[in-house]
Design an enzyme around this catalytic site. Structure first.
Site, mmCIF file in Angstrom:
data_model
loop_
_atom_site.group_PDB
_atom_site.id
_atom_site.type_symbol
_atom_site.label_atom_id
_atom_site.label_comp_id
_atom_site.label_asym_id
_atom_site.label_seq_id
_atom_site.Cartn_x
_atom_site.Cartn_y
_atom_site.Cartn_z
ATOM 1 N N SER A 67 0.912 -1.186 0.495
ATOM 2 C CA SER A 67 0.018 0.203 -0.147
ATOM 3 C C SER A 67 0.498 1.242 -0.105
ATOM 4 O O SER A 67 1.352 0.993 -0.917
ATOM 5 C CB SER A 67 -0.972 -0.049 1.336
ATOM 6 O OG SER A 67 -1.576 1.009 0.568
ATOM 7 N N GLU A 375 -12.399 5.761 6.058
ATOM 8 C CA GLU A 375 -11.417 5.858 7.166
ATOM 9 C C GLU A 375 -11.137 7.372 6.843
ATOM 10 O O GLU A 375 -10.821 8.114 5.864
ATOM 11 C CB GLU A 375 -10.550 5.724 7.749
ATOM 12 C CG GLU A 375 -10.602 3.929 7.906
ATOM 13 C CD GLU A 375 -9.254 3.061 8.859
ATOM 14 O OE1 GLU A 375 -9.141 2.415 9.639
ATOM 15 O OE2 GLU A 375 -8.890 2.718 6.888
ATOM 16 N N ARG A 503 -3.947 5.197 21.263
ATOM 17 C CA ARG A 503 -3.672 3.510 21.239
ATOM 18 C C ARG A 503 -2.849 3.119 20.359
ATOM 19 O O ARG A 503 -2.117 3.641 20.050
ATOM 20 C CB ARG A 503 -5.322 3.168 19.941
ATOM 21 C CG ARG A 503 -5.091 3.944 18.887
ATOM 22 C CD ARG A 503 -5.934 4.087 17.807
ATOM 23 N NE ARG A 503 -5.807 2.307 16.519
ATOM 24 C CZ ARG A 503 -4.722 1.753 15.903
ATOM 25 N NH1 ARG A 503 -4.366 3.071 15.403
ATOM 26 N NH2 ARG A 503 -5.387 0.881 14.972
ATOM 27 N N GLY A 506 -0.980 -1.546 15.577
ATOM 28 C CA GLY A 506 -1.576 -2.765 15.547
ATOM 29 C C GLY A 506 0.394 -3.642 15.585
ATOM 30 O O GLY A 506 0.311 -3.997 14.950
#
Length: 548
Positions: A67, A375, A503, A506
């Protein structure tokens, strides 16, 4: 069966041995890391694709891409039969298969076959696509080796966008009901619907049919040329950053992620005052719009802006049809608070907030007859339920509605064909936005004036272990470490329209800090103060955040 399993082990040991000691995790974006470390993982994902295909008794896709990452990286993700992301329980299997030692791989495959009662005699086809990275061809060969090792049939689509692969997979599994599973079928479906909606009038009021397009030196640059040929004067796409394979630096100082994060024009794109521009990312599943005004001030219209534009237009058309269709919009905590207020208070469209990750947004969107999700980074699409499509088809063909209602139903059916429902698709989303702006007679300034974004800031804090941060309420509330959320709450209270959340990443040991406030100065200060609390309470390492 034994021979097939032994082939798996022999190939792994001799041709695709595990070369990296540390574990890698399959996330929303699949696996993504340095291309030189991915050979054995690609082979193993070829194996897993065959197992998944036999288990689902449908065609599975494998997309090789990283990406918006630099050109030296690459990655891989599996696509389920309806064109959606692979379900979460199999993400865990993918992580396990990728990380076991070579001498454990054979037994791991056996265990999956037994645990899921997979019929290994079923003939399966695996679709494979790749982006323009120099490493992609060799990594595709590794995937093919994995598919062949378990007697699957690999079908190589060559260089395609990620959304095209999702489209191909869904088409194949619906016997081409969704569309024709070829590149030509993809172009024809989108362009035909776009032209039908636009008609013979290419410009309308403030809208002008010209856009500057930044292809990020990737596959989105290659594929937009096919659209240019088919669109002709209908939409003038002026292409920049379209270097060929190996000659352009993919995503370097260009592309959707660069424009979104840096709030700057990409390299090579001229700054024409008030000219509508768009940038896609390296695999063409994200898009953002932007322009410089007459004072050379940069203006960004990101995924939040696209979502509100699309939701408002869809609400208008649904209202015109007179049909009872449930329209909803799905966001993450990163959505600008001003956009949420506009959607709920002005548009009166229900909003759902979910955890970060396209799979969460897509799943939630399916609960609506018409589900809009984007998003903030520009990745998103619209989903339509079978109920919605059935009602629209009946309305367009039957005599139960007025002529204007039938026309509205036909218009919405054509709009559905401009959209790639399977996943965020930068080029399809470009055509969708252009359709709406044309219909409204808006230029990019008209679009921007619907509401005013709150100043926002995103920071990163490096920590010893990202797992010390846990969250709830769609990642808007921090559960651990103890006391951190209370500190955030106290800080937020000090600022007008203040909002902040944290947060964990990931993929790496960093914590992301997001903040909003009524002014840029207060927003920057709030972000830095929250970052300092994360550094203090969550095991920050390296230099502490600077507080303005």
């Amino acid at each position: 069966m034994t021979t097939s399993y032994r082939t798996v082990y022999a190939f792994a040991r001799e041709m695709h041995p595990k070369t990296v000691k540390h574990d890698i995790q399959y996330g929303t974006a699949g696996f993504r890391t340095k291309a030189s470390n991915l050979g054995y993982i690609m082979y193993r994902m070829g194996l897993l694709a065959v197992l998944r295909s036999r288990y689902k008794q449908g065609i599975i896709g494998v997309m090789i891409t990283a990406s918006h990452n630099p050109e030296c990286d690459n990655g891989v993700k599996l696509i389920d039969p309806h064109g959606e992301m692979m379900e979460q329980s199999w993400e865990e299997l993918a992580t396990k298969v990728a990380n076991v030692q070579d001498d454990e791989l054979e037994q791991t495959i056996r265990d999956i076959v037994q645990d899921y009662n997979i019929d290994m005699s079923i003939r399966v086809n695996i679709l494979i696509g790749k982006d323009t990275r120099p490493s992609s061809p060799s990594l595709a060969k590794s995937v093919i080796d994995g598919v062949l090792a378990l007697s699957g049939k690999p079908i190589d689509f060559g260089i395609v966008t990620t959304p095209q692969m999702h489209y191909f997979v869904k088409c194949r599994n619906t016997q081409n009901e969704y569309g024709v599973a070829t590149e030509e079928g993809y172009y024809t479906k989108l362009v035909s619907a776009f032209k039908k909606l636009r008609g013979d009038k290419y410009n309308n009021k403030n809208y002008e049919n010209r856009i500057l397009y930044d292809g990020a030196n990737g596959v989105g640059a290659k594929k937009i040329k096919y659209f240019q040929e088919r669109l002709g004067e209908c939409l003038k796409i002026v292409l920049y950053n379209d270097a060929g394979i190996g000659t352009g630096k993919l995503n370097h100082l260009c592309g959707a992620d660069y424009v979104k994060s840096q709030q700057l024009f990409p390299t090579g794109v001229p700054s024409e005052p008030n000219q509508r521009c768009a940038s896609v990312d390296g695999d063409a599943d994200r898009i953002v719009f932007y322009y410089n005004d007459e004072n050379d001030k940069f203006h960004l219209l990101d995924g939040d802006r696209i979502a509100t534009l699309v939701a408002s237009y869809l609400k208008e058309i649904v209202s015109e049809t007179g049909l009872d269709l449930n329209l909803g919009l799905v966001q993450t905590a990163y959505a600008n608070g001003a956009s949420t207020d506009y959607i709920t208070e002005s548009l009166k469209v229900p909003v759902a907030c979910v955890s970060t990750g396209v799979k969460y947004l897509h799943h939630k969107a399916l609960e609506f007859d018409i589900g809009v999700y984007f998003e903030a980074n520009g990745h998103g699409t619209v989903t339509f339920s079978k109920n919605a499509k059935d009602k629209l088809n009946q309305a367009a063909k039957g005599n139960i509605l007025t002529e204007s209602q039938q026309q509205a139903a036909s218009k919405l059916l054509a709009l559905i064909d401009v959209i790639n429902e399977t996943v965020g698709d930068a080029i399809a989303d470009l055509l969708l936005v252009e359709t709406i702006l044309h219909a409204k007679g808006w230029n990019i300034q008209d679009w921007e004036q619907t509401y005013t974004d709150l100043p926002n800031k995103l920071l990163k804090v490096t920590v010893q272990d990202r797992n010390v941060i846990t969250t709830k309420d769609a990642e808007r509330q921090c559960v651990t470490p103890n006391g951190l959320q209370e500190e955030i709450n106290d800080l937020v209270k000090k600022y007008k329209r203040g909002r902040s959340f944290v947060r964990p990443s990931g993929t790496e040991d960093i914590v992301r800090v997001y903040a909003e406030a009524s002014t840029k100065e207060e927003c920057d200060k709030l972000a830095a103060q929250v970052a300092q609390k994360v550094y203090d309470l969550a095991g920050g390492i390296g230099n502490p955040p600077l507080i303005a």
